[in-house]
Scaffold this active site. Structure first.
Site, PDB file in Angstrom:
ATOM      1  N   ASN A 154       6.066  16.851   6.451  1.00  0.00           N
ATOM      2  CA  ASN A 154       6.893  17.567   7.415  1.00  0.00           C
ATOM      3  C   ASN A 154       6.163  18.635   8.225  1.00  0.00           C
ATOM      4  O   ASN A 154       6.793  19.459   8.887  1.00  0.00           O
ATOM      5  CB  ASN A 154       8.103  18.174   6.706  1.00  0.00           C
ATOM      6  CG  ASN A 154       9.136  17.110   6.376  1.00  0.00           C
ATOM      7  OD1 ASN A 154       9.221  16.086   7.065  1.00  0.00           O
ATOM      8  ND2 ASN A 154       9.901  17.319   5.321  1.00  0.00           N
ATOM      9  N   ASN A 175      12.669  15.053   2.420  1.00  0.00           N
ATOM     10  CA  ASN A 175      13.678  16.105   2.558  1.00  0.00           C
ATOM     11  C   ASN A 175      14.615  15.949   3.750  1.00  0.00           C
ATOM     12  O   ASN A 175      14.975  16.937   4.388  1.00  0.00           O
ATOM     13  CB  ASN A 175      12.996  17.476   2.549  1.00  0.00           C
ATOM     14  CG  ASN A 175      12.670  17.876   1.120  1.00  0.00           C
ATOM     15  OD1 ASN A 175      13.479  17.641   0.220  1.00  0.00           O
ATOM     16  ND2 ASN A 175      11.492  18.439   0.901  1.00  0.00           N
ATOM     17  N   SER A 199       3.646  18.412  -4.844  1.00  0.00           N
ATOM     18  CA  SER A 199       4.607  18.482  -3.741  1.00  0.00           C
ATOM     19  C   SER A 199       5.261  17.111  -3.566  1.00  0.00           C
ATOM     20  O   SER A 199       4.734  16.103  -4.042  1.00  0.00           O
ATOM     21  CB  SER A 199       3.900  18.883  -2.452  1.00  0.00           C
ATOM     22  OG  SER A 199       3.164  17.777  -1.957  1.00  0.00           O
ATOM     23  N   THR A 200       6.378  17.097  -2.865  1.00  0.00           N
ATOM     24  CA  THR A 200       7.064  15.830  -2.597  1.00  0.00           C
ATOM     25  C   THR A 200       6.114  14.834  -1.935  1.00  0.00           C
ATOM     26  O   THR A 200       6.079  13.662  -2.293  1.00  0.00           O
ATOM     27  CB  THR A 200       8.271  16.059  -1.682  1.00  0.00           C
ATOM     28  OG1 THR A 200       9.111  17.051  -2.278  1.00  0.00           O
ATOM     29  CG2 THR A 200       9.067  14.789  -1.492  1.00  0.00           C
ATOM     30  N   GLY A 201       5.313  15.332  -0.987  1.00  0.00           N
ATOM     31  CA  GLY A 201       4.411  14.440  -0.274  1.00  0.00           C
ATOM     32  C   GLY A 201       3.389  13.785  -1.196  1.00  0.00           C
ATOM     33  O   GLY A 201       3.137  12.581  -1.105  1.00  0.00           O
ATOM     34  N   TRP A 208      -0.423  18.801   6.727  1.00  0.00           N
ATOM     35  CA  TRP A 208      -1.296  19.830   7.283  1.00  0.00           C
ATOM     36  C   TRP A 208      -0.750  21.188   6.848  1.00  0.00           C
ATOM     37  O   TRP A 208      -0.013  21.847   7.576  1.00  0.00           O
ATOM     38  CB  TRP A 208      -1.368  19.742   8.819  1.00  0.00           C
ATOM     39  CG  TRP A 208      -2.402  20.680   9.390  1.00  0.00           C
ATOM     40  CD1 TRP A 208      -2.186  21.948   9.881  1.00  0.00           C
ATOM     41  CD2 TRP A 208      -3.806  20.462   9.493  1.00  0.00           C
ATOM     42  NE1 TRP A 208      -3.369  22.510  10.284  1.00  0.00           N
ATOM     43  CE2 TRP A 208      -4.381  21.624  10.059  1.00  0.00           C
ATOM     44  CE3 TRP A 208      -4.650  19.384   9.147  1.00  0.00           C
ATOM     45  CZ2 TRP A 208      -5.765  21.738  10.294  1.00  0.00           C
ATOM     46  CZ3 TRP A 208      -6.012  19.518   9.393  1.00  0.00           C
ATOM     47  CH2 TRP A 208      -6.556  20.673   9.963  1.00  0.00           C
ATOM     48  N   HIS A 212       3.704  25.246  -5.316  1.00  0.00           N
ATOM     49  CA  HIS A 212       2.819  24.181  -4.848  1.00  0.00           C
ATOM     50  C   HIS A 212       1.411  24.670  -4.554  1.00  0.00           C
ATOM     51  O   HIS A 212       1.185  25.829  -4.297  1.00  0.00           O
ATOM     52  CB  HIS A 212       3.373  23.544  -3.577  1.00  0.00           C
ATOM     53  CG  HIS A 212       4.659  22.842  -3.796  1.00  0.00           C
ATOM     54  ND1 HIS A 212       4.867  21.995  -4.856  1.00  0.00           N
ATOM     55  CD2 HIS A 212       5.808  22.854  -3.102  1.00  0.00           C
ATOM     56  CE1 HIS A 212       6.083  21.522  -4.794  1.00  0.00           C
ATOM     57  NE2 HIS A 212       6.686  22.035  -3.743  1.00  0.00           N
TER      58      HIS A 212
HETATM   59  N1  CTP Z   1       3.489  19.075   3.997  1.00  0.00           N
HETATM   60  C1  CTP Z   1       2.210  19.415   4.431  1.00  0.00           C
HETATM   61  N2  CTP Z   1       2.032  20.471   5.279  1.00  0.00           N
HETATM   62  C2  CTP Z   1       3.079  21.201   5.698  1.00  0.00           C
HETATM   63  C3  CTP Z   1       4.385  20.890   5.257  1.00  0.00           C
HETATM   64  C4  CTP Z   1       4.563  19.813   4.398  1.00  0.00           C
HETATM   65  O1  CTP Z   1       1.243  18.771   4.045  1.00  0.00           O
HETATM   66  N3  CTP Z   1       2.870  22.214   6.552  1.00  0.00           N
HETATM   67  C5  CTP Z   1       3.683  17.885   3.125  1.00  0.00           C
HETATM   68  C6  CTP Z   1       3.740  18.258   1.653  1.00  0.00           C
HETATM   69  O2  CTP Z   1       3.156  17.224   0.901  1.00  0.00           O
HETATM   70  C7  CTP Z   1       5.244  18.317   1.401  1.00  0.00           C
HETATM   71  C8  CTP Z   1       5.768  17.226   2.321  1.00  0.00           C
HETATM   72  O3  CTP Z   1       4.916  17.286   3.470  1.00  0.00           O
HETATM   73  O4  CTP Z   1       5.606  18.044   0.069  1.00  0.00           O
HETATM   74  C9  CTP Z   1       7.210  17.404   2.711  1.00  0.00           C
HETATM   75  O5  CTP Z   1       7.397  18.685   3.242  1.00  0.00           O
HETATM   76  P1  CTP Z   1       8.571  19.627   2.751  1.00  0.00           P
HETATM   77  O6  CTP Z   1       9.865  18.974   2.988  1.00  0.00           O
HETATM   78  O7  CTP Z   1       8.338  20.968   3.306  1.00  0.00           O
HETATM   79  O8  CTP Z   1       8.301  19.695   1.195  1.00  0.00           O
HETATM   80  P2  CTP Z   1       8.455  21.049   0.361  1.00  0.00           P
HETATM   81  O9  CTP Z   1       9.907  21.354   0.290  1.00  0.00           O
HETATM   82  O10 CTP Z   1       7.575  22.112   0.902  1.00  0.00           O
HETATM   83  O11 CTP Z   1       7.876  20.648  -0.989  1.00  0.00           O
HETATM   84  P3  CTP Z   1       8.832  20.262  -2.151  1.00  0.00           P
HETATM   85  O12 CTP Z   1       9.850  19.384  -1.527  1.00  0.00           O
HETATM   86  O13 CTP Z   1       7.990  19.540  -3.151  1.00  0.00           O
HETATM   87  O14 CTP Z   1       9.368  21.577  -2.630  1.00  0.00           O
END
Ligand code: CTP
Length: 319
Positions: free
Chosen positions: A109, A132, A241-243, A263, A293
């Site tokens: 995201n 998400n 992380s989710t990604g 990123w 994370h």
């Molecule tokens: N991501 C990234 N760089 C960002 C934002 C997100 O690399 N600036 C990747 C991460 O792997 C993240 C995924 O995109 O897990 C999805 O983003 P997000 O929905 O923001 O996940 P989070 O809520 O931050 O992480 P989690 O859902 O695990 O709490």
């Protein structure tokens, strides 16, 4: 406080270092990349020693009966009751059973997607995984619209749908889910206490509106298994992380995995500001103590795997 500021500063510095060190190879993300199929197979085999994504991607109906009490995976002292509605929405068999794809996209995201013009390329993959419940329609040119598998942390209800406080929030949510047709909606409902009321609402709305989404709820062992795999590869990630979870699962189903929107840095290589999310104003939480994370470390790892031909990272324009 001061401690936090210090920590933030050192994390910013270490991200800068990661970007600088990775810089030359990141510039090359679009040229000369070639899949290393034997490495892909080796990684799949190694991950299979820790988890079987076909099974661990979701619990199934026969795992529980209504009224069962389970312990939260990351908060063992607290418990959750398996409600009737939750039980009704558990799949009979794994939604990923026997599904195999030549190429997959895992879409993170990051704001790095804005102006990327990656929409067409993302949608051209056989299977598209998103995180998400990120919005797509307004950003189609940069992120595409195809979603075969989409995750939803319970916190999304609060963050993007006003906690379902009024009817229009709930309508917006039902509308978003109805666009998904029969793709997989993956809800980590058993991780930590806090979102259970929201998950119940989500379940009620899906049932009441007879939405076609195929709900899935990750197994109780998934997160430990994923952490175990990365740990043995010297990547100490407390909470993936989710990604990263999605990449790890995708190795089971996809021969070629393309990552977009990864990123976790506030600036791009030319120093221009990058939003944390392409679609909202959330800040870089992981620079504070609050975030569990370690996305910069994850990124460094994914970049290495890109350089070895195990996956393809796209961090620039898709033209
Ligand atoms: N991501 C990234 N760089 C960002 C934002 C997100 O690399 N600036 C990747 C991460 O792997 C993240 C995924 O995109 O897990 C999805 O983003 P997000 O929905 O923001 O996940 P989070 O809520 O931050 O992480 P989690 O859902 O695990 O709490």
């Amino acid at each position: 406080g001061d401690g936090e500021l210090c920590l933030s500063r050192s994390l910013v510095n270490s991200s800068d270092k990661i970007i600088r060190k990775a810089g030359s190879s990141i510039f090359q993300h679009n040229v000369g990349w070639k899949i290393n199929s034997s490495l892909v197979l080796e990684i799949r085999k190694n991950i299979l020693r820790f988890l079987d994504a076909e099974r661990d991607v979701s619990v199934v109906k026969s795992s529980f009966k209504p009224g069962d009490v389970i312990h939260y995976v990351l908060d063992r002292r607290r418990t959750l009751n398996i409600s009737h509605n939750l039980h009704r929405l558990l799949p009979e068999v794994s939604p990923m059973k026997n599904r195999r794809f030549k190429t997959c996209a895992v879409v993170g995201n990051s704001g790095i997607l804005l102006d990327s013009e990656c929409g067409k390329e993302i949608d051209s993959h056989n299977f598209v995984i998103r995180c998400n419940l990120a919005p797509v329609v307004e950003f189609a040119a940069d992120v595409g619209t195809k979603s075969d598998f989409i995750t939803m942390n319970p916190s999304v209800v609060q963050r993007a749908f006003g906690g379902f406080r009024n009817e229009s929030d709930r309508e917006k949510f039902v509308h978003r889910l109805s666009m998904l047709n029969d793709s997989v909606l993956w809800i980590p409902a058993f991780m930590v206490k806090g979102g259970e009321k929201h998950v119940e609402w989500v379940n009620t709305l899906i049932l009441k509106n007879r939405l076609q989404v195929r709900t899935a709820y990750p197994s109780l062992r998934l997160i430990h298994a994923v952490r175990g795999y990365w740990l043995t590869n010297k990547v100490p990630i407390k909470r993936p992380s989710t990604g990263l979870l999605m990449y790890t699962l995708a190795t089971r189903f996809c021969d070629e995995i393309h990552l977009y929107g990864f990123w976790p840095f506030p600036k791009d290589l030319s120093g221009k500001a990058v939003k944390y999310h392409y679609y909202d104003d959330l800040k870089y939480r992981y620079f504070s103590n609050a975030s569990p994370h370690r996305m910069p470390l994850e990124f460094k790892t994914l970049n290495l795997l890109h350089n070895r031909g195990a996956l393809k990272l796209t961090t620039g324009k898709c033209v």
